[in-house]
Enzyme design. Structure first.
Site, PDB file in Angstrom:
ATOM      1  N   ASP A 193      20.530  49.356   4.148  1.00  0.00           N
ATOM      2  CA  ASP A 193      22.022  49.337   3.992  1.00  0.00           C
ATOM      3  C   ASP A 193      22.506  48.288   2.932  1.00  0.00           C
ATOM      4  OD1 ASP A 193      21.817  51.113   6.019  1.00  0.00           O
ATOM      5  OD2 ASP A 193      22.676  49.874   7.684  1.00  0.00           O
TER       6      ASP A 193
ATOM      7  N   ASP B  94      20.129  50.410  14.599  1.00  0.00           N
ATOM      8  CA  ASP B  94      20.048  51.689  14.185  1.00  0.00           C
ATOM      9  C   ASP B  94      18.767  51.930  13.428  1.00  0.00           C
ATOM     10  OD1 ASP B  94      21.463  49.978  12.465  1.00  0.00           O
ATOM     11  OD2 ASP B  94      22.399  51.846  11.684  1.00  0.00           O
TER      12      ASP B  94
ATOM     13  N   HIS C  96      23.518  42.883   2.413  1.00  0.00           N
ATOM     14  CA  HIS C  96      23.967  43.335   3.463  1.00  0.00           C
ATOM     15  C   HIS C  96      24.095  42.190   4.332  1.00  0.00           C
ATOM     16  CE1 HIS C  96      24.539  46.557   6.365  1.00  0.00           C
ATOM     17  NE2 HIS C  96      23.706  46.062   7.144  1.00  0.00           N
TER      18      HIS C  96
END
Length: 307
Positions: free
Chosen positions: A211, A67, A140
């Site tokens: 992230d 993404d 992450h």
């Protein structure tokens, strides 16, 4: 300096939020756009804006989850078709070079412009006379980085009226004084630029994180930032879920902004589990910890004025 959100959702495209991509518009500063991540359909999002792909100078990839990168090969290819000729530099974690090379070579895509791909580690990854960019590893599931973009301080405003009062006429001399050069006039007088320049203009700081769970490196990257862009995939109270999926909550993002002494926080990477009616609740949660918080939406723009 404007931050323009092209995609603000988490995981996969949704009707109201595309996946992650952020444009840092530096049109006045250097006539360029820097892109942070390029999720699927980033080039489609750009079609609805005034951003010109040929203006894209640098692309910073935070991590290699789909993404955040599935839109990159198409964007690089289309930029070539649309007349882009200037060099593009892509920065990203180890593996980004193979991803781009395989995608372009298997599709037999040939770019008409130079492409430089730099696999990063922690530290200073870019510096010129205007900006520095520093990266640090976040927490992450795969290597994920945050970026700290620092605009270098600029000379103060030229006091043109004061120069004219001193008998200095506009022309090349003005430019030299603006650049901080000591100038000797034809009559023998020496002009000290410090006496004809206003206060030095402090550069702006933008921190854009990939992230991450709540972590100390996020705080370091965001120290005294004018704007922190931080993921808030989950609402407050979902700390266990956020930890298990290597993400952050609204409260955790706000805590980073508070501890770092940021001026403004914008939360993004919003899970599709939260509909439009819930977005303001997410903002309200973050404001409980850090009052100057906003929430990103696709095509939202934040302007950072000169200091």
């Amino acid at each position: 300096m404007d931050i323009f959100f092209l995609g603000t959702g988490a995981g996969m495209p949704a009707k109201l939020r595309n996946v992650t991509s952020i444009a840092l518009k530096l049109l006045e500063e250097r006539g360029a756009v820097w892109l942070f991540d390029a999720g699927e359909a980033t080039q489609h999002q750009i079609l609805h804006t005034s951003i010109k792909p040929r203006r894209i100078e640098k692309i910073f990839i935070t991590h290699l989850h789909g993404d955040h990168i599935y839109g990159l090969p198409g964007l690089l290819s289309s930029r070539s078709f649309q007349g882009g000729e200037s060099e593009v530099t892509v920065y990203g974690p180890k593996g980004i070079k193979d991803y781009i090379h395989v995608s372009l070579s298997l599709s037999q895509t040939y770019l008409k412009y130079p492409l430089d791909v730099i696999e990063i580690d922690e530290g200073m990854i870019f510096e010129d006379e205007q900006f520095t960019v520093e990266s640090l590893r976040l927490d992450h599931g795969i290597p994920s980085y945050g970026y700290r973009i620092v605009e270098k301080d600029r000379p103060g405003t030229l006091l043109a009226d004061k120069l004219k009062e001193a008998g200095v006429q506009p022309g090349p001399i003005f430019r030299k004084i603006k650049n901080g050069e000591i100038v000797t006039l034809e009559d023998g007088r020496t002009i000290d630029p410090n006496q004809f320049l206003g206060p030095e203009q402090k550069g702006r700081i933008v921190t854009i994180l990939g992230d991450t769970r709540y972590c100390e490196n996020a705080i370091s990257l965001a120290e005294n930032a004018d704007l922190l862009v931080h993921e808030a995939t989950f609402s407050a109270g979902e700390e266990r879920l956020a930890h298990d999926y290597f993400h952050s909550t609204t409260h955790q993002a706000a805590e980073v902004a508070t501890k770092a002494g940021c001026k403004q926080l914008c939360i993004t990477h919003i899970s599709s589990r939260y509909d439009r009616n819930a977005w303001q609740e997410l903002v309200a949660e973050a404001k409980e910890v850090f009052p100057n918080t906003d929430i990103a939406e696709d095509f939202k723009e934040i302007n950072l004025p000169l200091k």
